[in-house]
Design a protein around this motif. Sequence first.
Motif, PDB file in Angstrom:
ATOM      1  N   THR A  89      -5.752   9.609  -4.927  1.00 46.85           N
ATOM      2  CA  THR A  89      -4.514  10.047  -4.282  1.00 46.85           C
ATOM      3  C   THR A  89      -3.957  11.250  -5.025  1.00 46.85           C
ATOM      4  O   THR A  89      -4.076  11.353  -6.247  1.00 46.85           O
ATOM      5  N   GLY A  92       2.377  10.612  -4.251  1.00 48.20           N
ATOM      6  CA  GLY A  92       2.669   9.192  -4.198  1.00 48.20           C
ATOM      7  C   GLY A  92       2.350   8.542  -2.855  1.00 48.20           C
ATOM      8  O   GLY A  92       2.827   8.986  -1.813  1.00 48.20           O
ATOM      9  N   TRP A  93       1.558   7.475  -2.886  1.00 45.08           N
ATOM     10  CA  TRP A  93       1.193   6.737  -1.673  1.00 45.08           C
ATOM     11  C   TRP A  93       1.433   5.244  -1.867  1.00 45.08           C
ATOM     12  O   TRP A  93       1.285   4.714  -2.967  1.00 45.08           O
ATOM     13  N   TRP A  94       1.776   4.567  -0.789  1.00 44.08           N
ATOM     14  CA  TRP A  94       1.858   3.115  -0.740  1.00 44.08           C
ATOM     15  C   TRP A  94       0.639   2.640   0.031  1.00 44.08           C
ATOM     16  O   TRP A  94       0.417   3.038   1.184  1.00 44.08           O
ATOM     17  N   GLY A  95      -0.192   1.805  -0.595  1.00 45.57           N
ATOM     18  CA  GLY A  95      -1.468   1.434  -0.014  1.00 45.57           C
ATOM     19  C   GLY A  95      -1.398   0.877   1.390  1.00 45.57           C
ATOM     20  O   GLY A  95      -2.318   1.055   2.196  1.00 45.57           O
ATOM     21  N   GLN A  96      -0.299   0.217   1.736  1.00 49.46           N
ATOM     22  CA  GLN A  96      -0.208  -0.427   3.047  1.00 49.46           C
ATOM     23  C   GLN A  96      -0.112   0.549   4.222  1.00 49.46           C
ATOM     24  O   GLN A  96      -0.276   0.146   5.373  1.00 49.46           O
ATOM     25  N   PRO A 133      -1.912  -7.186  -0.486  1.00 50.05           N
ATOM     26  CA  PRO A 133      -2.133  -5.749  -0.273  1.00 50.05           C
ATOM     27  C   PRO A 133      -3.476  -5.334  -0.831  1.00 50.05           C
ATOM     28  O   PRO A 133      -3.940  -5.887  -1.837  1.00 50.05           O
ATOM     29  N   ASP A 135      -5.946  -2.885  -2.726  1.00 45.66           N
ATOM     30  CA  ASP A 135      -5.786  -1.930  -3.825  1.00 45.66           C
ATOM     31  C   ASP A 135      -6.350  -0.562  -3.448  1.00 45.66           C
ATOM     32  O   ASP A 135      -7.488  -0.462  -2.944  1.00 45.66           O
ATOM     33  N   THR A 241      15.235  10.236   2.073  1.00 45.21           N
ATOM     34  CA  THR A 241      14.986   8.988   2.787  1.00 45.21           C
ATOM     35  C   THR A 241      16.050   8.717   3.843  1.00 45.21           C
ATOM     36  O   THR A 241      17.245   8.845   3.582  1.00 45.21           O
ATOM     37  N   TYR A 324       9.812   7.387   7.320  1.00 42.35           N
ATOM     38  CA  TYR A 324       8.393   7.125   7.048  1.00 42.35           C
ATOM     39  C   TYR A 324       7.754   8.189   6.144  1.00 42.35           C
ATOM     40  O   TYR A 324       6.635   8.649   6.389  1.00 42.35           O
ATOM     41  N   HIS A 326       5.866  10.072   3.113  1.00 41.26           N
ATOM     42  CA  HIS A 326       4.591   9.863   2.415  1.00 41.26           C
ATOM     43  C   HIS A 326       3.672   8.916   3.194  1.00 41.26           C
ATOM     44  O   HIS A 326       3.132   7.945   2.662  1.00 41.26           O
ATOM     45  N   SER A 327       3.518   9.237   4.462  1.00 48.88           N
ATOM     46  CA  SER A 327       2.576   8.532   5.329  1.00 48.88           C
ATOM     47  C   SER A 327       1.932   9.567   6.243  1.00 48.88           C
ATOM     48  O   SER A 327       2.198  10.771   6.103  1.00 48.88           O
TER      49      SER A 327
END
Length: 362
Positions: A89, A92-96, A133, A135, A241, A324, A326-327
Amino acid sequence: MIKLDEQLTMLKELTDAKGIPGNEREVREVMKKYIAPFADEITYDGLGSLIAKKVGLADGPKVMLGGHLDEVGFMVTNIDDKGFIRFQTVGGWWGQVMLAQRVTIVTSKGETITGVIGSKPPHILSPEARKKPFDIKDMFIDIGATSKEEVTSWGVRPGDMIVPYFEFTVMKNEKFLLAKAWDNRIGCAIVIDVLKNLQKEQHPNIVYGVGAVQEEVGLRGAKTAAFTIEPDIGFALDVGTAGDTPGVTEKESLSKLGNGPQIIIYDASLVSHKGLREFVVNVAEELHIPYQFESIPGGGTDAGSIHLTKSGAPSIAITIATRYLHSNASIIHRDDYENTVTLLTELVKRLDVDAVNKIKFE
């Protein structure tokens, strides 16, 4: 199909462009195309940040308006024997939000290859696995290859940029704009439109419209650009946000789409300068421009680098509420964008020597 006006066409070109930290060339060329007609001079810092200079009063204060060119994405790190891509990555990312999402790999020759972040079907997952979640380090990208040799023959190699795929879309309510990379192509668009507005206005200063590189990995381009400019006042134009969707609490964000630009009072990189903050609020209230106060304790903006330049430059971040972040896709409100452009234009018009001196010692 909705016909795009000139402004929406610019936003589409900016957001559709591909550019993770360290790979901003394509985005920089789009920004240059749109901002060059309104600048007296285009230069670059040593890392590749674009600096568009517009002189109003040659001995006036220097005002830096900074958006950043880069978006969060990924980088190829390894290709396994079966032709699957392992990646890192970048930002910053959220795995979901990542599994089963379409991506684009850009090779060193500029060719694009479509892929998808692989995921297991629910049919073969245990009840326990479905609750956990996945990884990020175990994720991979499938580009439809059968071997490592086939992938390398297509020109893919470690270090290549990978970007989320999503096309700019005007939603059914045409005020709502859906795209990838609003973080932070919207900041670049604001900078462009402010310089465009200033073509018709007198401004008692020198304005530097910046498209900074590598914000998502440590506010780096803003640091080198600000060192080059040595601004007296700094504005970071970015996203913030939105707090108007289910599941986001008032403790996390109070902001709503359509309620005006966010004036950031605090983030992890900056305590907004009191004198400049009051100046911004006073101008917004004078002109009846809606605004929202917001804080971002878990993130920073380029104002964090700008304000530490040389002996220090009063700085603040003004942002657009965005859903939403960082998606692959996020949403902004067009009124917030246009109100932010109006506010920044009016701020610049008022930043003469006396105003800057008063701000510094407020």
